[in-house]
Motif scaffolding. Structure first.
Motif, mmCIF file in Angstrom:
data_model
loop_
_atom_site.group_PDB
_atom_site.id
_atom_site.type_symbol
_atom_site.label_atom_id
_atom_site.label_comp_id
_atom_site.label_asym_id
_atom_site.label_seq_id
_atom_site.Cartn_x
_atom_site.Cartn_y
_atom_site.Cartn_z
ATOM 1 N N PHE A 116 15.764 -7.797 63.716
ATOM 2 C CA PHE A 116 16.703 -8.331 64.706
ATOM 3 C C PHE A 116 16.054 -8.500 66.079
ATOM 4 C CE2 PHE A 116 19.527 -6.600 61.491
ATOM 5 C CZ PHE A 116 20.460 -7.621 61.364
ATOM 6 N N VAL B 16 9.308 -3.403 65.119
ATOM 7 C CA VAL B 16 9.303 -3.795 63.702
ATOM 8 C C VAL B 16 10.663 -4.322 63.233
ATOM 9 C CG1 VAL B 16 7.487 -2.143 63.135
ATOM 10 C CG2 VAL B 16 9.885 -1.455 62.899
ATOM 11 N N ASN C 70 17.461 2.983 63.483
ATOM 12 C CA ASN C 70 16.606 3.594 64.513
ATOM 13 C C ASN C 70 17.431 4.249 65.616
ATOM 14 O OD1 ASN C 70 17.599 1.379 65.852
ATOM 15 N ND2 ASN C 70 15.616 0.379 66.152
#
Ligand code: SF4
Length: 345
Positions: free
Chosen positions: A250, A247, A154
């Motif tokens: 981690f 989402v 991301n």
């Protein structure tokens, strides 16, 4: 007995343990040290060439300085990377978590000022260049190199203890340290939850964000018109977007708490209808000192109106009707659009 400067800095090399302890004492929860060798230029050059920076014109300036710390600090030897965690708790989704409390730029600057003083107590002739999200630096690449965390698919830095719920700054030093941190390995593996969850498919490749499609870019940085295909995906979001963080595996479970000085403020908990109804005086009172000041009063109301077009209903008709006649064209356009979306033109 106080140690002498000569004892504590030998041949321009600072004790890494003292630098780290000073940073922790100044309020940084994450600290990493990397040798100040130039970064690989390809990711930034390719990203810019693809047009993924949208109108982030600052990203096109001072490229050499971004890639080589020695351009901003002659004789640069160390990059000290610093992180402050923020509250990751669940709240109405309108405001991204990083933006709900005090502006992280101020938090980093205040603490870096103190830290520079402490480091100069170790070595009075130390030269530094400090930067938080605005100067000539690539914080994420340095964070990975300094072992703070890894860059996820991301595009955000992820630490094992804090997930990605923290903000970054860095300080370039013209001194070495006696121990550097190792670069953090990338741990996404086969996971692609963030890529699949992004409402606007803003990741053309893992780790690459196309700002032209990113809800965060449009609600925080874009003072112009938000394209139809992007505004259609806003949902409850008014400032920023946390989907690709929410989402991420981690970011689940038992993470370290956010810094209490970065705790959410009233505006961070408001919903779109409440934000759209704010007077300018109320906005100034509530937004001053928070990142939401960045998009200004009219930008935040524009965003709130667009969001109401997607999550609002009959109860919002009167408010949107009033805002459809607002003297600020971007607000009036957004409110008119929202009325049409909820079937009440
Ligand atoms: Fe990596 Fe998965 Fe997190 Fe995305 S959601 S950053 S792929 S671990």
């Amino acid at each position: 007995m106080a140690e002498s400067t000569e004892f504590r800095t030998q041949d321009g090399v600072l004790p890494a343990a003292e630098v780290r302890a000073a940073a922790l004492a100044c309020g940084f929860a994450l600290v990493g040290l990397a040798p100040a060798e130039p970064l690989d230029s390809r990711p930034l050059v390719d990203w810019l060439a693809q047009g993924y920076a949208a109108n982030l014109s600052a990203m096109r300036r001072r490229i050499e300085e971004r890639l080589d710390p020695a351009v901003v600090v002659p004789g640069a030897r160390t990059v000290l990377v610093l992180g402050i965690p923020y509250d990751a708790g669940v709240a109405p989704a309108g405001i991204a978590r990083y933006a709900r409390g005090r502006d992280y730029h101020y938090a980093h600057r205040d603490r870096m000022r103190k830290l520079r003083g402490r480091l100069r107590a170790i070595d009075p002739s130390l030269r530094t260049y400090a930067c938080v999200d605005s100067g000539a630096a690539m914080e994420k690449a340095w964070a990975e190199r300094a072992g703070l965390g890894f860059i996820g698919k991301n595009g955000l830095v992820i630490s094992r203890g804090h997930g990605s719920w923290f903000t970054l700054s860095l300080m370039v030093l013209d001194r070495g340290v006696d121990a550097y941190d190792s670069p953090h390995p990338r741990l996404c593996g086969d996971c692609r939850k963030c890529l699949d969850a992004c409402p606007t498919e803003a990741f053309p490749a893992p780790g690459v964000v196309d700002a032209r499609r990113c809800l965060s870019y449009h609600t925080v940085e874009n003072h112009g018109e938000i394209p139809a295909e992007v505004r259609a995906k806003l949902g409850p979001r008014v400032f920023g977007c946390d989907v690709c963080q929410e989402v991420c595996p981690f970011n689940q479970g038992d993470l370290s708490p956010g810094d209490p000085r970065q705790a959410p403020r009233i505006l961070g908990h408001m919903r779109a209808a409440e934000i759209a109804a704010l007077t300018e005086a109320q906005f100034e009172e509530l937004a001053t000192g928070t990142p939401m000041r960045r998009i200004r009063y009219d930008g935040l109301r524009r965003n709130a109106c667009l969001s109401l077009g997607l999550i609002g209903g009959e109860k919002d008709q009167a408010l949107l009707g009033r805002l459809a006649n607002d003297p600020v064209s971007s607000v009036a356009e957004a409110a008119s659009w929202a009325l049409r979306e909820i079937g009440m033109p």
